[in-house]
Design a protein around this motif. Structure first.
Motif, PDB file in Angstrom:
ATOM      1  N   UNK A  77     -16.802   4.512  35.606  1.00  0.00           N
ATOM      2  CA  UNK A  77     -15.665   5.483  36.272  1.00  0.00           C
ATOM      3  C   UNK A  77     -14.351   5.745  36.057  1.00  0.00           C
ATOM      4  N   UNK A  78     -14.784   5.640  34.243  1.00  0.00           N
ATOM      5  CA  UNK A  78     -13.859   6.561  33.085  1.00  0.00           C
ATOM      6  C   UNK A  78     -12.266   7.453  34.027  1.00  0.00           C
ATOM      7  N   UNK A  84      -5.538   7.904  37.723  1.00  0.00           N
ATOM      8  CA  UNK A  84      -5.489   7.511  38.621  1.00  0.00           C
ATOM      9  C   UNK A  84      -3.746   6.776  37.499  1.00  0.00           C
ATOM     10  N   UNK A  85      -3.685   7.209  36.380  1.00  0.00           N
ATOM     11  CA  UNK A  85      -3.031   7.083  35.656  1.00  0.00           C
ATOM     12  C   UNK A  85      -1.093   7.903  36.114  1.00  0.00           C
ATOM     13  N   UNK A  86      -0.654   6.747  36.125  1.00  0.00           N
ATOM     14  CA  UNK A  86       1.135   7.547  36.053  1.00  0.00           C
ATOM     15  C   UNK A  86       1.174   8.456  34.912  1.00  0.00           C
ATOM     16  N   UNK A  87       2.224   9.879  34.859  1.00  0.00           N
ATOM     17  CA  UNK A  87       2.415   9.395  34.004  1.00  0.00           C
ATOM     18  C   UNK A  87       3.230  10.707  33.856  1.00  0.00           C
ATOM     19  N   UNK A  88       4.575  11.057  32.647  1.00  0.00           N
ATOM     20  CA  UNK A  88       4.747  12.555  32.273  1.00  0.00           C
ATOM     21  C   UNK A  88       4.813  13.120  31.673  1.00  0.00           C
ATOM     22  N   UNK A  89       4.456  14.836  31.781  1.00  0.00           N
ATOM     23  CA  UNK A  89       4.222  15.386  31.101  1.00  0.00           C
ATOM     24  C   UNK A  89       5.057  16.137  29.783  1.00  0.00           C
ATOM     25  N   UNK A 154     -10.370   0.756  27.994  1.00  0.00           N
ATOM     26  CA  UNK A 154      -9.664   1.592  28.269  1.00  0.00           C
ATOM     27  C   UNK A 154      -9.190   0.978  29.916  1.00  0.00           C
ATOM     28  N   UNK A 155      -7.984   0.854  30.177  1.00  0.00           N
ATOM     29  CA  UNK A 155      -7.800   0.225  30.906  1.00  0.00           C
ATOM     30  C   UNK A 155      -6.487   1.268  31.180  1.00  0.00           C
ATOM     31  N   UNK A 156      -6.060   0.623  32.497  1.00  0.00           N
ATOM     32  CA  UNK A 156      -4.501   0.875  32.630  1.00  0.00           C
ATOM     33  C   UNK A 156      -3.959  -0.205  33.007  1.00  0.00           C
ATOM     34  N   UNK A 157      -2.816   0.556  32.877  1.00  0.00           N
ATOM     35  CA  UNK A 157      -1.000  -1.198  32.788  1.00  0.00           C
ATOM     36  C   UNK A 157      -0.069  -0.792  33.327  1.00  0.00           C
ATOM     37  N   UNK A 158      -0.199  -1.355  33.788  1.00  0.00           N
ATOM     38  CA  UNK A 158       1.441  -0.899  34.844  1.00  0.00           C
ATOM     39  C   UNK A 158       2.586  -0.769  34.204  1.00  0.00           C
ATOM     40  N   UNK A 159       3.457  -0.043  34.477  1.00  0.00           N
ATOM     41  CA  UNK A 159       5.124   0.304  33.121  1.00  0.00           C
ATOM     42  C   UNK A 159       6.173   1.309  33.984  1.00  0.00           C
ATOM     43  N   UNK A 160       7.093   1.214  33.604  1.00  0.00           N
ATOM     44  CA  UNK A 160       7.912   1.724  34.389  1.00  0.00           C
ATOM     45  C   UNK A 160       8.623   2.654  33.351  1.00  0.00           C
ATOM     46  N   UNK A 161       9.033   3.873  33.727  1.00  0.00           N
ATOM     47  CA  UNK A 161       9.574   4.800  32.743  1.00  0.00           C
ATOM     48  C   UNK A 161      10.473   4.735  32.337  1.00  0.00           C
TER      49      UNK A 161
END
Length: 161
Positions: A77-78, A84-89, A154-161
């Motif tokens: 399921x990679x 599903x990542x939150x990302x910044x361009x 690989x794991x998604x980790x929650x973070x604040x931008x």
């Protein structure tokens, strides 16, 4: 993922989880072949944006180039995890190629690294222009040293931008 962890334990594999900043080209491919990874643990409540402002403006750190394809063999399921990542361009290089910038955890198999002594590898550092919004930085990019091991999970980790 749990089946790989059980396998690693049964085979006495030594795994090391490292949190950090990940970036990869924004492309049609579901899973990038290579990613750029900078180990960095965010403190509780630390904003990723403030880290960039401090770190890249004054002391550019190193992004390691990781061959990412082997992880797909362990995590079917990679592609969903990546999407599903939150990302910044961000813009990478002089041509400002569009990259996605996020935060994650990568687990490395360091079994072979800990079982043998390794001489330090000489690394060629590439200094690359990097753009987030209207701010430009320089980042240092090198190949992943063998002392870090082989990326496995690989794991998604929650973070604040």
């Amino acid at each position: 993922m749990t089946s790989f962890l059980a396998y690693a334990e049964a085979k006495n594999r030594i795994l090391e989880c490292i949190d950090g900043i990940i970036m990869f080209p924004f492309e049609e491919n579901a899973i990038p072949q290579y990613v750029y990874f900078m180990p960095k643990t965010l403190a509780e409540g630390e904003l990723l944006s403030s880290f960039f402002e401090q770190q890249f403006l004054y002391l550019p750190d190193i992004f390691y180039v990781l061959y990412f394809n082997p992880i797909r063999w362990i995590l079917p399921d990679l592609a969903e995890r990546i999407h599903s990542l939150d990302y910044v361009p961000a813009g990478y290089g002089r041509d400002r190629r569009l990259f996605q910038l996020s935060y994650c955890r990568i687990t490395f198999d360091v079994t072979s690294v800990t079982q043998q002594e390794q001489e330090p590898e000489e690394q060629t550092i590439f200094r690359v222009p990097f753009y987030i919004g209207e701010t430009n930085f320089f980042i240092n990019v090198v190949e992943l040293p063998s002392t870090m091991g082989t990326p496995k999970l690989f794991e998604k980790v929650d973070f604040n931008w």
